[in-house]
Design a protein around this motif. Sequence first.
Motif, PDB file in Angstrom:
ATOM      1  N   ILE A   1       0.858  -1.187   0.000  1.00  0.00           N
ATOM      2  CA  ILE A   1       0.000   0.000   0.000  1.00  0.00           C
ATOM      3  C   ILE A   1       0.891   1.233   0.000  1.00  0.00           C
ATOM      4  N   GLU A   2       0.637   2.115  -0.954  1.00  0.00           N
ATOM      5  CA  GLU A   2       1.440   3.324  -1.059  1.00  0.00           C
ATOM      6  C   GLU A   2       0.597   4.440  -1.648  1.00  0.00           C
ATOM      7  N   ASN A   3       0.582   5.582  -0.969  1.00  0.00           N
ATOM      8  CA  ASN A   3      -0.146   6.770  -1.437  1.00  0.00           C
ATOM      9  C   ASN A   3      -1.624   6.490  -1.707  1.00  0.00           C
TER      10      ASN A   3
ATOM     11  N   TYR B   1      -4.008   4.938 -17.480  1.00  0.00           N
ATOM     12  CA  TYR B   1      -5.434   5.235 -17.315  1.00  0.00           C
ATOM     13  C   TYR B   1      -5.688   5.452 -15.832  1.00  0.00           C
ATOM     14  N   VAL B   2      -6.554   6.416 -15.507  1.00  0.00           N
ATOM     15  CA  VAL B   2      -6.874   6.670 -14.101  1.00  0.00           C
ATOM     16  C   VAL B   2      -8.328   7.108 -13.981  1.00  0.00           C
ATOM     17  N   ASP B   3      -9.004   6.613 -12.952  1.00  0.00           N
ATOM     18  CA  ASP B   3     -10.332   7.100 -12.599  1.00  0.00           C
ATOM     19  C   ASP B   3     -10.455   7.076 -11.077  1.00  0.00           C
ATOM     20  N   SER B   4     -11.662   7.225 -10.568  1.00  0.00           N
ATOM     21  CA  SER B   4     -11.856   7.347  -9.120  1.00  0.00           C
ATOM     22  C   SER B   4     -11.606   6.041  -8.374  1.00  0.00           C
ATOM     23  N   GLU B   5     -11.516   4.917  -9.091  1.00  0.00           N
ATOM     24  CA  GLU B   5     -11.362   3.624  -8.428  1.00  0.00           C
ATOM     25  C   GLU B   5      -9.964   3.037  -8.553  1.00  0.00           C
ATOM     26  N   GLY B   6      -9.178   3.536  -9.497  1.00  0.00           N
ATOM     27  CA  GLY B   6      -7.843   2.975  -9.630  1.00  0.00           C
ATOM     28  C   GLY B   6      -7.084   3.523 -10.823  1.00  0.00           C
ATOM     29  N   ARG B   7      -5.898   2.944 -11.036  1.00  0.00           N
ATOM     30  CA  ARG B   7      -5.039   3.334 -12.151  1.00  0.00           C
ATOM     31  C   ARG B   7      -4.518   2.085 -12.852  1.00  0.00           C
TER      32      ARG B   7
ATOM     33  N   TYR C   1      -3.259  -0.266  -9.941  1.00  0.00           N
ATOM     34  CA  TYR C   1      -3.210   0.402  -8.643  1.00  0.00           C
ATOM     35  C   TYR C   1      -4.654   0.627  -8.196  1.00  0.00           C
ATOM     36  N   LEU C   2      -5.069  -0.112  -7.189  1.00  0.00           N
ATOM     37  CA  LEU C   2      -6.451  -0.057  -6.719  1.00  0.00           C
ATOM     38  C   LEU C   2      -6.548   0.852  -5.505  1.00  0.00           C
ATOM     39  N   ARG C   3      -7.526   1.724  -5.517  1.00  0.00           N
ATOM     40  CA  ARG C   3      -7.686   2.652  -4.395  1.00  0.00           C
ATOM     41  C   ARG C   3      -8.042   1.891  -3.116  1.00  0.00           C
ATOM     42  N   VAL C   4      -7.348   2.228  -2.051  1.00  0.00           N
ATOM     43  CA  VAL C   4      -7.608   1.588  -0.759  1.00  0.00           C
ATOM     44  C   VAL C   4      -9.046   1.855  -0.317  1.00  0.00           C
ATOM     45  N   ALA C   5      -9.545   3.061  -0.581  1.00  0.00           N
ATOM     46  CA  ALA C   5     -10.918   3.398  -0.189  1.00  0.00           C
ATOM     47  C   ALA C   5     -11.924   2.472  -0.862  1.00  0.00           C
ATOM     48  N   LYS C   6     -11.678   2.121  -2.130  1.00  0.00           N
ATOM     49  CA  LYS C   6     -12.561   1.196  -2.850  1.00  0.00           C
ATOM     50  C   LYS C   6     -12.515  -0.190  -2.208  1.00  0.00           C
ATOM     51  N   ILE C   7     -11.315  -0.655  -1.871  1.00  0.00           N
ATOM     52  CA  ILE C   7     -11.161  -1.983  -1.261  1.00  0.00           C
ATOM     53  C   ILE C   7     -11.854  -2.031   0.098  1.00  0.00           C
ATOM     54  N   ASN C   8     -11.659  -0.999   0.899  1.00  0.00           N
ATOM     55  CA  ASN C   8     -12.297  -0.967   2.223  1.00  0.00           C
ATOM     56  C   ASN C   8     -13.818  -0.951   2.107  1.00  0.00           C
ATOM     57  N   HIS C   9     -14.321  -0.202   1.134  1.00  0.00           N
ATOM     58  CA  HIS C   9     -15.768  -0.159   0.923  1.00  0.00           C
ATOM     59  C   HIS C   9     -16.289  -1.514   0.463  1.00  0.00           C
ATOM     60  N   TRP C  10     -15.517  -2.186  -0.377  1.00  0.00           N
ATOM     61  CA  TRP C  10     -15.948  -3.454  -0.967  1.00  0.00           C
ATOM     62  C   TRP C  10     -15.966  -4.583   0.062  1.00  0.00           C
TER      63      TRP C  10
END
Length: 441
Positions: free
Chosen positions: A314-316, A399-405, A427-436
């Motif tokens: 996990i980074e940034n 590519y980048v959006d609100s859920e990842g890169r 690169y998956l957003r930690v916030a998305k993983i925690n929500h999921w």
Amino acid sequence: MSPVSLESIPSEILLKIFSYLDAVTLLCTGCVNRHFYHLANDNFIWIRIYSTAFSPKRSNWKVNSAEKTAVSMNSLSVEDKEPGYWKKEYITKQRASVKAALAQVLKPVNPYTGLPVKTKEALRISGLGWVIILKEKNGREYIMEHIDLSVNDSSVTVMWYGKTWPQLATLSTLDLCGVTPVFMDRSKTPSKNGPRWHSLIAKYNLSNITESTMIGWDRLIRIFCLHPGLLVGLWKREEELAFVMANLHFHHLVEKSTLGSATVPYELPPHTPLLDDSPEYGLHGYQLHVDMHSSGIFYLCGTFRNLFTKKGSIENGYVKLVVISFKNNTEHLPLIGKVGLSWRTDIFDGCIKSCSIMDVTLLDEYGKPFWCFSSPVCMRSSGPSDGPNFLGQTYYVDYVDSEGRVHVELVWIKETEEYFIVSLVLYLRVAKINHWFGTTY
């Protein structure tokens, strides 16, 4: 003898005529003028249509008494309701039946892709199409039907072009909507002439067409990418619209294109967090399917299984998921053919080098779609100090959006004249993983 105009016919006679019309014809008649609209909202007519369509079947020996009861109840219901109430009730019930029918078609899921097996069938039976609504700054609107449509393995590419585009400088926004017949009859071919339902998918601000969103060009046009998944082509000389291309991933495509309204997009049902049985080990058992294509030509079609990453990666605010490692050359993959994004209008066509459409479907450990998108992307040359240049000229796709890169590194092999993917990382957003998963990474 002077001809009789429709406006001169008494309302009572028009109502009698309207009472013989079916629902589709009655709705169309209501669009003729304001007078017809009010008459076509008559509750007595619509409650008859509603009762015929949705009343339970009755046995013959009860018909007379049931009909008398229905008449008395209908009279009370009509008198108590505002004009148009039963028309709205009928349309609402019809839309609910369409939703139920589509849900049944989309129920079987392919265990390998995580997507509905019969998406293409659902598109066909629903009569689904797409329109763009160009809105001028003064409020005027232009509605354009799609011209071309291609169905890919996990996405749909929709094209609009023509000679009658409004001037770009006068436009403020673009709405992308799915359109379907209000009433779906699976026994008949869907018609585009009857009343149709608009479902807003996305709204785009055309002021975002700037140098920062330009991803490619050729001698005639420049192309701009607006999130999510919209490609806008401008003529180089006039800086006016040449075409619009929408790229729509299959995941929830039918729902987004049919179940929203003209002003409010479809809202996905609330997500119930899945139980992560081993949160201390990070992500494991993920599966990725990625395509790169244009106009039916696939440059890459790859499936990667058993992807995993440790909790420490996990980074940034992102979790790093390595799909193709630069260090393992057995994983490196070639792109097939000359990469380019094809475009066309009613006069010209062309191909923009190094651009394509990328479709990504990432499934979690339970085989559920975790992150899905379809978007234009472009290969860009890296700097002299970036990447493994000793193999050849290095390129990258981001590519980048609100859920990842997504970050892809490629090398051009001059001897064989082909690109090789030497690194592919999500690169998956930690916030998305925690929500999921309901975790607290």
